[in-house]
Design a protein around this motif. Sequence first.
Motif, PDB file in Angstrom:
ATOM      1  N   ASP A 115      -0.047   9.158 -11.362  1.00 56.49           N
ATOM      2  CA  ASP A 115      -0.079   9.924 -12.607  1.00 56.49           C
ATOM      3  C   ASP A 115      -0.286   9.001 -13.803  1.00 56.49           C
ATOM      4  O   ASP A 115       0.031   7.818 -13.762  1.00 56.49           O
ATOM      5  N   ARG A 136       0.838  -1.205   0.000  1.00 59.01           N
ATOM      6  CA  ARG A 136       0.000   0.000   0.000  1.00 59.01           C
ATOM      7  C   ARG A 136       0.872   1.254   0.000  1.00 59.01           C
ATOM      8  O   ARG A 136       0.685   2.134   0.814  1.00 59.01           O
ATOM      9  N   ARG A 137       1.845   1.323  -0.865  1.00 58.26           N
ATOM     10  CA  ARG A 137       2.725   2.484  -0.929  1.00 58.26           C
ATOM     11  C   ARG A 137       2.359   3.308  -2.154  1.00 58.26           C
ATOM     12  O   ARG A 137       2.840   3.060  -3.247  1.00 58.26           O
ATOM     13  N   TYR A 138       1.515   4.270  -1.960  1.00 57.49           N
ATOM     14  CA  TYR A 138       1.089   5.133  -3.056  1.00 57.49           C
ATOM     15  C   TYR A 138       1.894   6.426  -3.009  1.00 57.49           C
ATOM     16  O   TYR A 138       2.181   6.946  -1.943  1.00 57.49           O
ATOM     17  N   ASN A 139       2.244   6.935  -4.177  1.00 63.92           N
ATOM     18  CA  ASN A 139       2.871   8.249  -4.271  1.00 63.92           C
ATOM     19  C   ASN A 139       2.357   8.930  -5.534  1.00 63.92           C
ATOM     20  O   ASN A 139       1.624   8.342  -6.323  1.00 63.92           O
ATOM     21  N   LYS A 140       2.761  10.187  -5.720  1.00 63.29           N
ATOM     22  CA  LYS A 140       2.242  10.961  -6.850  1.00 63.29           C
ATOM     23  C   LYS A 140       2.623  10.338  -8.193  1.00 63.29           C
ATOM     24  O   LYS A 140       1.821  10.322  -9.121  1.00 63.29           O
ATOM     25  N   ALA A 141       3.821   9.798  -8.302  1.00 60.97           N
ATOM     26  CA  ALA A 141       4.265   9.212  -9.574  1.00 60.97           C
ATOM     27  C   ALA A 141       3.429   7.994  -9.957  1.00 60.97           C
ATOM     28  O   ALA A 141       3.146   7.777 -11.133  1.00 60.97           O
ATOM     29  N   LYS A 142       3.018   7.196  -8.973  1.00 55.87           N
ATOM     30  CA  LYS A 142       2.221   6.010  -9.291  1.00 55.87           C
ATOM     31  C   LYS A 142       0.797   6.368  -9.694  1.00 55.87           C
ATOM     32  O   LYS A 142       0.154   5.617 -10.417  1.00 55.87           O
TER      33      LYS A 142
END
Length: 121
Positions: free
Chosen positions: A40, A32-38
């Motif tokens: 987009d 569950r590691r979400y970031n902005k790059a994923k």
Amino acid sequence: MLQPYLPLVLMFALAAAFALFSVTAAPYIGPRRYNKAKLDAYECGIEPSPQPVVGGGRMPVAYYLTAMLFILFDIEMVFLYPFAVSADRLGLFGLVEIALFVATVGFAYAYVWRRGGLDWN
């Protein structure tokens, strides 16, 4: 009467159970590691623009030609497979027919190659 179909039905039931289990269990056991790059949109390495290109942009025709050639030669393989399975029963007649078929597809391939349909410039 339906006894021979039991393994097939069991295989489909097992495949459906595995698919249902995978879809149900994935949110609980996956990372569950979400970031902005994923989150987009990914556009083949090109930075996405905030405004769409007027007219939608132009797609190079080479992509469509490559897709059509892939379909053409993929269908050729579909027609070659039955010949390979029953080549011994077809004999000389089958050999002549498949040679004509391969020659026809070979002429189409040579035509596309000669016209530059396989060049990426």
